[in-house]
Design a protein around this motif. Structure first.
Motif, mmCIF file in Angstrom:
data_model
loop_
_atom_site.group_PDB
_atom_site.id
_atom_site.type_symbol
_atom_site.label_atom_id
_atom_site.label_comp_id
_atom_site.label_asym_id
_atom_site.label_seq_id
_atom_site.Cartn_x
_atom_site.Cartn_y
_atom_site.Cartn_z
ATOM 1 N N SER A 1 -59.103 9.887 47.437
ATOM 2 C CA SER A 1 -58.339 9.167 48.472
ATOM 3 C C SER A 1 -58.835 9.490 49.873
ATOM 4 O O SER A 1 -59.244 10.610 50.148
ATOM 5 C CB SER A 1 -56.855 9.555 48.398
ATOM 6 O OG SER A 1 -56.327 9.225 47.146
ATOM 7 N N CYS A 2 -58.724 8.518 50.747
ATOM 8 C CA CYS A 2 -59.140 8.708 52.140
ATOM 9 C C CYS A 2 -58.015 9.365 52.942
ATOM 10 O O CYS A 2 -56.900 8.858 52.961
ATOM 11 C CB CYS A 2 -59.505 7.354 52.756
ATOM 12 S SG CYS A 2 -59.855 7.490 54.526
ATOM 13 N N PRO A 3 -58.302 10.466 53.637
ATOM 14 C CA PRO A 3 -57.259 11.139 54.421
ATOM 15 C C PRO A 3 -56.818 10.314 55.616
ATOM 16 O O PRO A 3 -55.768 10.571 56.201
ATOM 17 C CB PRO A 3 -57.934 12.437 54.869
ATOM 18 C CG PRO A 3 -59.392 12.182 54.804
ATOM 19 C CD PRO A 3 -59.602 11.146 53.723
ATOM 20 N N SER B 1 -56.728 6.882 55.482
ATOM 21 C CA SER B 1 -56.377 5.547 54.983
ATOM 22 C C SER B 1 -57.154 4.481 55.747
ATOM 23 O O SER B 1 -56.587 3.522 56.258
ATOM 24 C CB SER B 1 -54.873 5.282 55.110
ATOM 25 O OG SER B 1 -54.141 6.308 54.489
ATOM 26 N N CYS B 2 -58.453 4.673 55.830
ATOM 27 C CA CYS B 2 -59.282 3.789 56.659
ATOM 28 C C CYS B 2 -59.397 2.380 56.065
ATOM 29 O O CYS B 2 -59.784 1.450 56.745
ATOM 30 C CB CYS B 2 -60.662 4.377 56.870
ATOM 31 S SG CYS B 2 -61.757 4.244 55.448
ATOM 32 N N GLY B 3 -59.040 2.246 54.794
ATOM 33 C CA GLY B 3 -59.071 0.917 54.190
ATOM 34 C C GLY B 3 -60.396 0.577 53.539
ATOM 35 O O GLY B 3 -60.489 -0.405 52.793
ATOM 36 N N TYR C 1 -64.298 3.289 48.640
ATOM 37 C CA TYR C 1 -65.319 4.336 48.438
ATOM 38 C C TYR C 1 -65.914 4.831 49.764
ATOM 39 O O TYR C 1 -67.123 4.954 49.926
ATOM 40 C CB TYR C 1 -66.425 3.825 47.502
ATOM 41 C CG TYR C 1 -65.856 3.338 46.193
ATOM 42 C CD1 TYR C 1 -65.349 4.249 45.274
ATOM 43 C CD2 TYR C 1 -65.803 1.981 45.884
ATOM 44 C CE1 TYR C 1 -64.794 3.802 44.084
ATOM 45 C CE2 TYR C 1 -65.248 1.539 44.697
ATOM 46 C CZ TYR C 1 -64.747 2.453 43.801
ATOM 47 O OH TYR C 1 -64.186 2.033 42.626
ATOM 48 N N CYS C 2 -65.040 5.084 50.732
ATOM 49 C CA CYS C 2 -65.518 5.516 52.047
ATOM 50 C C CYS C 2 -65.974 6.982 51.999
ATOM 51 O O CYS C 2 -65.697 7.698 51.039
ATOM 52 C CB CYS C 2 -64.411 5.366 53.089
ATOM 53 S SG CYS C 2 -63.033 6.502 52.825
ATOM 54 N N ASP C 3 -66.650 7.402 53.048
ATOM 55 C CA ASP C 3 -67.210 8.752 53.095
ATOM 56 C C ASP C 3 -66.201 9.812 53.531
ATOM 57 O O ASP C 3 -66.533 10.982 53.614
ATOM 58 C CB ASP C 3 -68.414 8.785 54.053
ATOM 59 C CG ASP C 3 -69.580 7.981 53.510
ATOM 60 O OD1 ASP C 3 -69.629 7.783 52.279
ATOM 61 O OD2 ASP C 3 -70.432 7.549 54.308
ATOM 62 N N HIS C 4 -64.966 9.389 53.852
ATOM 63 C CA HIS C 4 -63.951 10.368 54.271
ATOM 64 C C HIS C 4 -63.337 11.103 53.074
ATOM 65 O O HIS C 4 -62.719 12.133 53.235
ATOM 66 C CB HIS C 4 -62.800 9.678 55.010
ATOM 67 C CG HIS C 4 -63.234 8.753 56.110
ATOM 68 N ND1 HIS C 4 -62.858 7.434 56.181
ATOM 69 C CD2 HIS C 4 -64.045 8.988 57.171
ATOM 70 C CE1 HIS C 4 -63.389 6.864 57.250
ATOM 71 N NE2 HIS C 4 -64.128 7.794 57.861
ATOM 72 N N ARG C 5 -63.449 10.527 51.888
ATOM 73 C CA ARG C 5 -62.770 11.071 50.708
ATOM 74 C C ARG C 5 -63.335 12.432 50.326
ATOM 75 O O ARG C 5 -64.547 12.661 50.450
ATOM 76 C CB ARG C 5 -62.934 10.112 49.527
ATOM 77 C CG ARG C 5 -62.340 8.723 49.777
ATOM 78 C CD ARG C 5 -62.816 7.744 48.735
ATOM 79 N NE ARG C 5 -64.276 7.683 48.704
ATOM 80 C CZ ARG C 5 -64.999 7.658 47.594
ATOM 81 N NH1 ARG C 5 -64.427 7.647 46.429
ATOM 82 N NH2 ARG C 5 -66.315 7.626 47.664
#
Ligand SMILES: [Zn+2]
Length: 219
Positions: free
Chosen positions: A67-69, A71-73, A76-80
């Motif tokens: 999960s993205c901390p 919630s960038c939407g 598979y973003c790099d924040h996870r």
């Protein structure tokens, strides 16, 4: 948090002999550099798993590893955590401490008839192993909790330390890793016969230290 080593917890008599015979099955310690809590726990296939805990207030506390901390939407973003943290084989675990409450025990012991049925069908299967390992715990909460402390992903905090640690973990049961309990089933793969490597306590400790450094950098 005090360093605790749990030894001779898992019965390894029908495994091939190896470094695991002389190792603890679980260790808890506080990482000297970051102060974060660390765990090594021997998992279901006999391979070691490493964990680093973050306290409440850390941006990843309570977050699933996918999960993205923010919630960038983005998919598979790099924040996870799983894409931004690096440990052996990748991050495969995120959770709070195992529940060792009486309620949890009641739920656990209610599965005994099911385990017995499965054990009858597969006498060397997982259910049979569980029944053997946890004998004496089905009717005794204290015995179960004590064994749970030595087996599960949970720690004993020092006096006054919070216990709502959130763990990120990795396992050393990937392709190319030796999974020592697989030798019990006569499986040659995962037993080292094809050049697999056993990821020992020293290796997993170093991986935990690396992961702790990455998590501390995000505070
Ligand atoms: Zn994101």
């Amino acid at each position: 948090m005090e360093r605790i080593e749990y030894r001779n917890v898992i019965d390894k008599t029908d495994w091939k002999r190896g470094p695991w015979n002389d190792e603890p099955d679980k260790i808890q310690w506080q990482d000297a550099e970051t102060g974060l809590a660390c765990l090594i726990v021997r998992g279901p296939v006999g391979a070691l798993c490493g964990y680093v805990g973050v306290p409440a207030g850390h941006p990843f506390h309570g977050l699933d590893y996918g999960s993205c901390p923010q919630s960038c939407g983005g998919d598979y973003c790099d924040h996870r955590p799983e894409s931004s943290l690096d440990a052996h084989g990748g991050i495969t675990f995120a959770s709070g401490c195992s529940d060792l409450s009486r309620d949890r025990w009641e739920k656990w012991r209610s599965r005994k008839p099911e385990l017995e049925r499965d054990a009858k069908k597969y006498p060397s299967g997982d259910a049979a192993q569980s029944l053997k390992e946890w004998t004496g715990c089905f009717d005794n909460y204290e015995a179960w909790a004590e064994r749970g402390h030595a087996r599960f992903i949970c720690h004993t905090p020092g006096p006054g330390e919070p216990d709502n640690t959130w763990w990120f973990g990795f396992d050393c049961a990937h392709a190319g890793d030796i999974c020592p309990s697989m030798s019990r089933l006569g499986l040659r793969s995962m037993s080292g016969d094809y050049g697999e490597v056993y990821r020992d306590i020293d290796y997993v400790t170093a991986e935990c230290q690396k992961l702790a450094k990455q998590l501390a950098a995000r505070r």
